[in-house]
Motif scaffolding. Structure first.
Motif, short mmCIF file in Angstrom:
data_model
loop_
_atom_site.label_atom_id
_atom_site.label_comp_id
_atom_site.label_asym_id
_atom_site.label_seq_id
_atom_site.Cartn_x
_atom_site.Cartn_y
_atom_site.Cartn_z
N LYS A 75 0.86 -1.18 0.00
CA LYS A 75 0.00 0.00 0.00
C LYS A 75 0.90 1.23 0.00
O LYS A 75 2.03 1.20 0.48
N SER A 76 0.41 2.32 -0.55
CA SER A 76 1.26 3.50 -0.75
C SER A 76 1.89 4.02 0.55
O SER A 76 3.07 4.34 0.57
N GLN A 77 1.12 4.08 1.62
CA GLN A 77 1.65 4.58 2.87
C GLN A 77 2.81 3.71 3.37
O GLN A 77 3.85 4.20 3.80
N GLN A 78 2.65 2.39 3.27
CA GLN A 78 3.70 1.45 3.68
C GLN A 78 4.92 1.57 2.77
O GLN A 78 6.06 1.52 3.22
N PHE A 80 5.95 4.22 1.00
CA PHE A 80 6.71 5.46 1.24
C PHE A 80 7.45 5.41 2.57
O PHE A 80 8.53 5.95 2.70
N LYS A 81 6.89 4.70 3.54
CA LYS A 81 7.59 4.52 4.82
C LYS A 81 8.84 3.66 4.59
O LYS A 81 9.91 3.94 5.12
N SER A 103 9.74 6.01 -6.12
CA SER A 103 8.33 6.39 -6.15
C SER A 103 7.94 6.78 -7.56
O SER A 103 8.69 7.43 -8.28
N SER A 107 -0.45 8.53 -8.11
CA SER A 107 -0.92 7.95 -6.85
C SER A 107 -1.40 6.52 -7.06
O SER A 107 -1.38 5.71 -6.14
#
Length: 190
Positions: A75-78, A80-81, A103, A107
């Motif tokens: 997932k995007s949040q994971q 980017f982390k 990246s 989105s």
């Protein structure tokens, strides 16, 4: 793009995948040059890392998505982390080729992949070199014994069809045009 690239991956096989382009050459031979020229623009002119390995486009994307799912960064949040402050990270696929992960610009396609510099099964070439060789292969221009004949053909098509400046020599290893042209010709499935 004819290749099916699964979400959330961004991958440009026109720039980075030999097998994909081998298949595209067959399709391009049936098309008008204007249509071919449109597709060739996806290659650009910059230095690129070009993959020659046995993994197909779908397999590369599948192995990448499996890596991200296995490591819980799909997932995007994971993602980017995981990427953190780094601009990119490397992952290794089943054939031991290394792939750059950064990246993406969308989105929806936030994982951008391409072969790593100097990776196994990869060569570094200019986009203009790749476009030149693809043009020669699309037009089925044979490699001649006489180097001057090859040079005239290369420069003729670079100028007339691609709007590129002439090259001075096709001597390997300085010129990757002959090297890449031979690889495409020797691996042609015609």
């Amino acid at each position: 793009m004819p290749a099916k690239i699964p979400l959330p991956v961004t991958f440009n096989p026109y720039k980075h995948h030999f097998g994909f382009l081998q298949n595209e050459i067959k399709n391009w031979r049936k098309m008008k040059w204007e249509e071919v020229s449109y597709d060739l623009r996806f290659i650009g002119n910059n230095l690129i890392d070009f993959y020659f390995g046995q993994l197909g486009v779908e397999q590369i994307c599948s192995e990448c998505t499996q890596y991200f799912q296995k490591n819980n960064i799909y997932k995007s949040q994971q993602f980017f982390k995981w990427l953190g402050c780094a601009h990119w990270k490397k992952i290794i696929l089943s054939d031991q080729s290394e792939w750059m992960v950064r990246s993406g610009n969308s989105s929806e396609r936030f994982i951008h992949i391409h072969p790593a510099k100097f990776s196994k099964h990869t060569i570094r070439v200019k986009g203009t070199t790749l476009k030149t060789v693809l043009t020669l292969c699309i037009l089925d221009v044979p490699i001649q014994q006489n180097p001057d004949t090859n040079l005239r053909a290369v420069n003729n098509y670079r100028n007339e069809l691609l709007g590129l400046s002439p090259v001075k020599s096709l001597v390997e290893p300085v010129s990757k045009i002959m090297y890449l042209w031979k690889i495409f010709k020797n691996n042609s499935s015609d």
